[in-house]
Design a protein around this motif. Structure first.
Motif, PDB file in Angstrom:
ATOM      1  N   ASP A   1      15.380  37.268  57.555  1.00 17.23           N
ATOM      2  CA  ASP A   1      14.761  38.344  58.806  1.00 17.23           C
ATOM      3  C   ASP A   1      13.197  38.085  59.186  1.00 17.23           C
ATOM      4  OD1 ASP A   1      16.323  40.865  59.761  1.00 17.23           O
ATOM      5  OD2 ASP A   1      14.183  41.193  59.677  1.00 17.23           O
ATOM      6  N   TYR A   2      13.091  38.499  60.310  1.00 16.41           N
ATOM      7  CA  TYR A   2      11.707  38.298  60.770  1.00 16.41           C
ATOM      8  C   TYR A   2      10.844  39.523  60.173  1.00 16.41           C
ATOM      9  CZ  TYR A   2      11.875  34.130  63.932  1.00 16.41           C
ATOM     10  OH  TYR A   2      11.849  32.888  64.454  1.00 16.41           O
TER      11      TYR A   2
ATOM     12  N   GLN B   1      17.278  27.860  65.171  1.00 15.16           N
ATOM     13  CA  GLN B   1      17.108  28.318  66.724  1.00 15.16           C
ATOM     14  C   GLN B   1      17.222  27.437  67.753  1.00 15.16           C
ATOM     15  OE1 GLN B   1      14.128  32.062  65.196  1.00 15.16           O
ATOM     16  NE2 GLN B   1      13.364  30.239  66.040  1.00 15.16           N
TER      17      GLN B   1
ATOM     18  N   PRO C   1      13.250  33.806  68.977  1.00 15.33           N
ATOM     19  CA  PRO C   1      14.197  34.323  67.888  1.00 15.33           C
ATOM     20  C   PRO C   1      15.600  34.612  68.744  1.00 15.33           C
ATOM     21  CG  PRO C   1      12.557  35.802  68.648  1.00 15.33           C
ATOM     22  CD  PRO C   1      11.886  34.661  69.069  1.00 15.33           C
TER      23      PRO C   1
ATOM     24  N   TRP D   1      13.557  27.132  62.282  1.00 16.26           N
ATOM     25  CA  TRP D   1      13.368  26.480  63.691  1.00 16.26           C
ATOM     26  C   TRP D   1      14.679  25.782  64.213  1.00 16.26           C
ATOM     27  CZ3 TRP D   1       7.618  24.993  62.830  1.00 16.26           C
ATOM     28  CH2 TRP D   1       6.581  26.271  62.999  1.00 16.26           C
TER      29      TRP D   1
ATOM     30  N   ASN E   1      20.608  37.579  64.808  1.00 11.10           N
ATOM     31  CA  ASN E   1      19.516  37.826  63.421  1.00 11.10           C
ATOM     32  C   ASN E   1      19.484  36.289  62.916  1.00 11.10           C
ATOM     33  OD1 ASN E   1      22.279  38.474  62.710  1.00 11.10           O
ATOM     34  ND2 ASN E   1      21.521  38.701  60.650  1.00 11.10           N
ATOM     35  N   ASN E   2      18.574  36.331  62.049  1.00 19.18           N
ATOM     36  CA  ASN E   2      18.282  35.260  61.252  1.00 19.18           C
ATOM     37  C   ASN E   2      19.223  34.610  60.407  1.00 19.18           C
ATOM     38  OD1 ASN E   2      16.001  35.350  62.571  1.00 19.18           O
ATOM     39  ND2 ASN E   2      14.522  35.194  60.766  1.00 19.18           N
TER      40      ASN E   2
END
Length: 421
Positions: free
Chosen positions: A247-248, A296, A306, A293, A80-81
């Motif tokens: 979160d996306y 990631q 992601p 970014w 997850n983010n």
């Protein structure tokens, strides 16, 4: 409820609004802090790694949580983010001079006593027993518990308490009464899922509160107009970017905040103004998006894919793109009526089409702020039916402050949280 007096909300006795805000904040902060449990969720691990070594790698914690996975040559990460972990790492890093000596002393005491196996942990949940035993053997049990305590008291509790104060500020202008707003803000604090989710590190909660804060600032129910149109667009963009960093599922709030910020100032809107405001929205959101970014890229070697792209197959991942797919009406119905998800809400709350129709009617009457509430309620219900990655591989839930139905506490194990005792 009391009517406005000279355009100002009716006072609550002799208490000033500033005094009430401080009282509400202190009450909520203390109660949220006391409502603490050593629940270790996946978001704790990046926060600790950042606080310890300024790294996104979680090799030290590999195997402690099902959402931790290893990619060849890059070590362990979560799917997850990282937004909430980045913020929670700050109080943890500040508290390390207190935490590290305690952990060291505990480990020295165990070594001196010749302890090599963890004590029995009496619980009906086998995963909790296994987690506690493994954390104890690695010498992480006390560290994880103290880290969770610090992040709760110095991050989750004050953030959620601040949201309660913000709710009070909004409601005092809606009701025209400080007394009504005070009691209703306390109901928001302790009678909704905010109370439960404030008890541990919860990214869905915080991203919803971020969106709510931006909405309240753009709406400006007090009518003070503290921000220019450009600033409103930049604030909306910043909040939208932060929800993506968390979160996306924040893409829903990106659309809602952009649309509301545009419509709120529609009187002076033309093609040139639309382009200019879109630019300032992008400026506001650029920082959090670039930070996402960067994470990631550092974690997985690609800035645009992601974390879910790299994680091994789990339940729900076959839906859409790595578990992120179109709305699921079956899930929406379960969230509205299934007793396992909480109290059934008023039918008017879950009728998406009625909510949208009423929003359009309000828009025609130029009642934009009321329309935004109705539309946000309807859309947040629809968002509940969008499956995406969450703890344990299940479908994610909407931010609890986005929908207005309470959720019955079913037990922390249902959230994929693991416990340290």
């Amino acid at each position: 409820m009391s009517a406005m007096l000279d355009g100002r909300p009716a006072a609550w006795g002799r208490r000033s609004p500033r005094s009430l805000r401080w009282r509400i904040f202190a009450t909520a902060w203390i109660v949220f802090s006391l409502h603490f449990a050593t629940d270790i969720v996946r978001e704790h691990y990046p926060a600790i790694a950042l606080g310890d070594d300024l790294t996104f790698r979680l090799d030290e914690f590999g195997g402690l949580h099902p959402d931790l996975f290893e990619t060849p040559g890059r070590g362990w990460h979560i799917g997850n983010n990282p937004g909430i972990s980045m913020f929670a790492a700050i109080p943890y890093a500040v508290a390390r001079p207190l935490i590290d000596p305690i952990v060291e002393r505990v480990q020295e005491g165990r070594a001196a006593a010749g302890l090599t196996e963890p004590p029995a942990y009496d619980t009906e949940w086998p995963n909790q027993r296994e987690f506690f035993a493994e954390a104890w053997r690695r010498g992480l049990d006390v560290k994880l518990a103290l880290a969770a305590l610090v992040m709760q008291v110095l991050f989750m509790a004050p953030v959620c308490a601040g949201a309660v104060v913000l709710m009070f500020g909004v409601l005092r202008h809606v009701f025209g009464s400080d007394r009504s707003a005070g009691w209703m803000s306390l109901l928001f604090a302790f009678g909704t899922p905010l109370f439960y989710r404030a008890g541990f590190l919860n990214h869905n909660m915080v991203l919803g509160l971020i969106a709510f804060a931006a909405f309240a600032l753009i709406w400006d129910p007090a009518g003070t107009r503290p921000l220019s149109v450009r600033a409103q667009m930049a604030v909306a963009g910043l909040a939208a970017g932060l929800t993506l960093l968390f979160d996306y599922s924040g893409v829903v709030f990106v659309a809602l905040l952009f649309g509301y910020a545009i419509l709120r100032n529609r009187d002076s809107l033309d093609a040139r103004a639309f382009i200019e405001r879109s630019f300032w929205f992008g400026v506001g959101g650029a920082g959090p998006v670039f930070l996402l970014w960067f994470y990631q890229w550092r974690a997985f070697g690609n800035p645009f894919l992601p974390g879910q792209h790299w994680m091994p197959p789990v339940e729900w991942i076959e839906l859409g793109y790595q578990g992120y797919g179109p709305p699921q009406l079956e899930l929406l119905g379960a969230l509205a009526f299934d007793h396992r998800f909480g109290e059934p809400p008023d039918l008017r709350d879950v009728d998406v089409s009625r909510g949208v129709r009423r929003s359009l009617g309000l828009l025609r009457r130029q009642q934009l702020h009321a329309a935004s509430v109705q539309h946000g309620n309807a859309v947040s219900r629809a968002r509940c039916a969008v499956p995406f990655r969450a703890g344990g591989g299940g479908p994610g839930a909407a931010p609890p402050n986005a929908g207005f139905a309470d959720r019955r506490i079913l037990g922390r194990s249902h959230l994929g949280a693991l416990h340290v005792s």
